[in-house]
Write a protein that holds these residues in place. Structure first.
Motif, PDB file in Angstrom:
ATOM      1  N   GLY A 278       0.922  -1.339  -0.089  1.00  0.00           N
ATOM      2  CA  GLY A 278       0.082   0.118  -0.083  1.00  0.00           C
ATOM      3  C   GLY A 278       0.784   1.162  -0.089  1.00  0.00           C
ATOM      4  O   GLY A 278       0.646   2.226  -0.765  1.00  0.00           O
ATOM      5  N   ALA A 279       1.828   1.169   0.906  1.00  0.00           N
ATOM      6  CA  ALA A 279       2.857   2.478   0.819  1.00  0.00           C
ATOM      7  C   ALA A 279       3.448   2.757  -0.473  1.00  0.00           C
ATOM      8  O   ALA A 279       3.727   3.805  -0.978  1.00  0.00           O
ATOM      9  CB  ALA A 279       3.990   2.301   2.040  1.00  0.00           C
ATOM     10  N   ALA A 280       3.688   1.677  -1.334  1.00  0.00           N
ATOM     11  CA  ALA A 280       4.483   1.623  -2.373  1.00  0.00           C
ATOM     12  C   ALA A 280       3.451   2.536  -3.523  1.00  0.00           C
ATOM     13  O   ALA A 280       3.960   3.418  -4.169  1.00  0.00           O
ATOM     14  CB  ALA A 280       4.991   0.598  -2.988  1.00  0.00           C
ATOM     15  N   ILE A 281       2.396   2.229  -3.367  1.00  0.00           N
ATOM     16  CA  ILE A 281       1.369   2.838  -4.447  1.00  0.00           C
ATOM     17  C   ILE A 281       1.097   4.140  -3.944  1.00  0.00           C
ATOM     18  O   ILE A 281       1.049   5.020  -4.651  1.00  0.00           O
ATOM     19  CB  ILE A 281       0.211   2.194  -4.612  1.00  0.00           C
ATOM     20  CG1 ILE A 281       0.280   0.583  -5.274  1.00  0.00           C
ATOM     21  CG2 ILE A 281      -1.003   2.673  -5.329  1.00  0.00           C
ATOM     22  CD1 ILE A 281      -0.794  -0.415  -4.912  1.00  0.00           C
ATOM     23  N   LEU A 282       0.961   4.563  -2.635  1.00  0.00           N
ATOM     24  CA  LEU A 282       0.374   5.674  -2.261  1.00  0.00           C
ATOM     25  C   LEU A 282       1.617   6.617  -2.336  1.00  0.00           C
ATOM     26  O   LEU A 282       1.388   8.025  -2.442  1.00  0.00           O
ATOM     27  CB  LEU A 282      -0.125   5.870  -1.004  1.00  0.00           C
ATOM     28  CG  LEU A 282      -1.408   4.936  -0.828  1.00  0.00           C
ATOM     29  CD1 LEU A 282      -1.820   4.905   0.654  1.00  0.00           C
ATOM     30  CD2 LEU A 282      -2.408   5.660  -1.609  1.00  0.00           C
TER      31      LEU A 282
END
Length: 408
Positions: A278-282
């Motif tokens: 999730g962090a990589a996308i956001l």
């Protein structure tokens, strides 16, 4: 007394137009005439008001409507100064308060004279209610400051140092939040409960000086460029706080992009692999990346003497913004190995002051949320870590719980 909504809107718009017509561009600020105008509005309505002058042509207004003392006061805070303007790029006079096609145009219409007008109108409505024999449990304190767009030295910092007693309160409402419409027409209101601290770090590269006609190994400008290139690939670790967990978890309820919505839910899932995904996308979305971690942005370059001399020393100023509870010294300890080298130096040249977060489960937060849902039952109300710096940080250090709004 039940206020007529359309009449209140018209009065608020008229107040805002008048506020905008005072040119309070900072520097130099020149907020005193505007402060005198606000002070006059309050005294004409029978509201207790003090006009304070910290420096020539600078001012603060502190007005108070007294309650019965059953609870500690609440502050309505806004600043009077605005940032500079390139008037030739505007389609209308930036200090005209022009209304066109249903919009009001003017420097400061949002930052922060819109908030200032809303706070003034709130004070007038409360006063008119009091005249109808309604009793308050707590004082309502209006505070208008100067110099927020610069150092705050003749603004909120001056008030804290010289009139701390006037700022004694349980809660404060200030700028710093946002109200947004997302794709699909759903809305969310982000209430600022915390803000980052801003620091300046200077990166200096040194090398041999000489005439530009004879290129030299270790040219300081090349060294600086290489160091900045290395830094451009570095990111601070992801940090989730109570505020940012709730922000992403509750924002997902109204977010329309399925990929980003899934990333928000993964980020707050408590499962390390999902959190990392999730962090990589956001992190690819600048406004979300900025609340996920401490950030590093070069802002100024300095160096050189004339066009045909290789300088011995050049530098870059880097703005570092830290999440509450994070130390600029710790960030520096991670930056140094990245830029490395015997001829490279990193130094902290301006330290911001950390401020604690305000409770996103307080009675004030819940009252704001309830008011927002009264207007729109479907709106998402989320706590928010703002990446910008506001006057709220100074109050939070005094123990005042501050909540940032953009009530438009």
């Amino acid at each position: 007394m039940k206020a007529d909504r359309s009449a209140v809107e018209a009065e608020t718009v008229a107040i805002l137009q008048r506020l905008i017509r005072f040119d309070t561009t900072n520097p130099p600020g020149n907020e005193l005439p505007l402060a005198q105008h606000i002070h006059g509005l309050f005294t004409a309505e029978g509201i207790e008001s003090r006009l304070l002058i910290p420096a020539e042509n600078r001012a603060a207004v502190v007005a108070r409507i007294r309650g019965n003392g059953g609870a500690r006061p609440v502050i309505l805070l806004a600043h009077m100064d605005v940032v500079g303007v390139e008037a030739d790029k505007w389609s209308c006079d930036p200090f005209g308060g022009v209304i066109r096609d249903g919009y009001l145009y003017g420097r400061g219409a949002i930052d922060d004279k819109g908030m200032l007008a809303a706070n003034i109108m709130t004070m007038l409505l409360v006063r008119r209610d009091i005249a109808g024999q309604k009793e308050l449990a707590r004082d309502v304190v209006f505070v208008a400051t100067s110099d927020e767009e610069a150092s705050g030295q003749v603004g909120i910092k001056w008030l804290v140092e010289n009139h701390r007693d006037l700022l004694d309160a349980e809660y404060a409402v200030n700028e710093g939040g946002r109200t947004r419409i997302v794709a699909g027409g759903k809305r969310y209101i982000a209430i600022q409960t915390a803000e980052k601290s801003s620091h300046l770090v200077t990166l200096t590269a040194r090398g041999r000086a000489g005439h530009a006609a004879i290129p030299l190994e270790g040219n300081s400008i090349f060294r600086l460029g290489k160091a900045l290139e290395k830094l451009s690939h570095y990111r601070e670790p992801v940090t989730l706080t109570e505020t940012t967990r709730r922000f992403f978890g509750e924002l997902a309820r109204v977010w329309s992009d399925e990929n980003e919505r899934g990333a928000m839910l993964a980020l707050v899932s408590g499962k390390p692999d999902d959190e990392a995904r999730g962090a990589a996308i956001l992190s690819r979305i600048p406004v979300f990346n900025a609340v996920l971690r401490n950030t590093i942005s070069p802002t100024l370059l300095a160096g050189g003497v004339v066009g045909n001399v290789i300088p011995a020393e050049v530098s870059a100023v880097i703005n570092v913004r830290t999440i509450p509870g994070h130390s600029i010294d710790d960030v520096m300890s991670r930056m140094k190995p990245v830029v490395g080298g015997d001829h490279i130096e990193l130094a902290i040249t301006a330290r911001g002051m950390d401020a604690p977060a305000s409770d996103p489960a307080s009675a004030m937060f819940e009252a704001i949320a309830a008011s927002a849902r009264e207007l729109d039952p479907e709106i998402a109300v989320v706590p928010y870590l703002s990446t910008g710096v506001t006057d709220s940080a100074q109050l939070r250090r005094l123990g005042v719980s501050c909540y940032g709004l953009l009530p438009f």
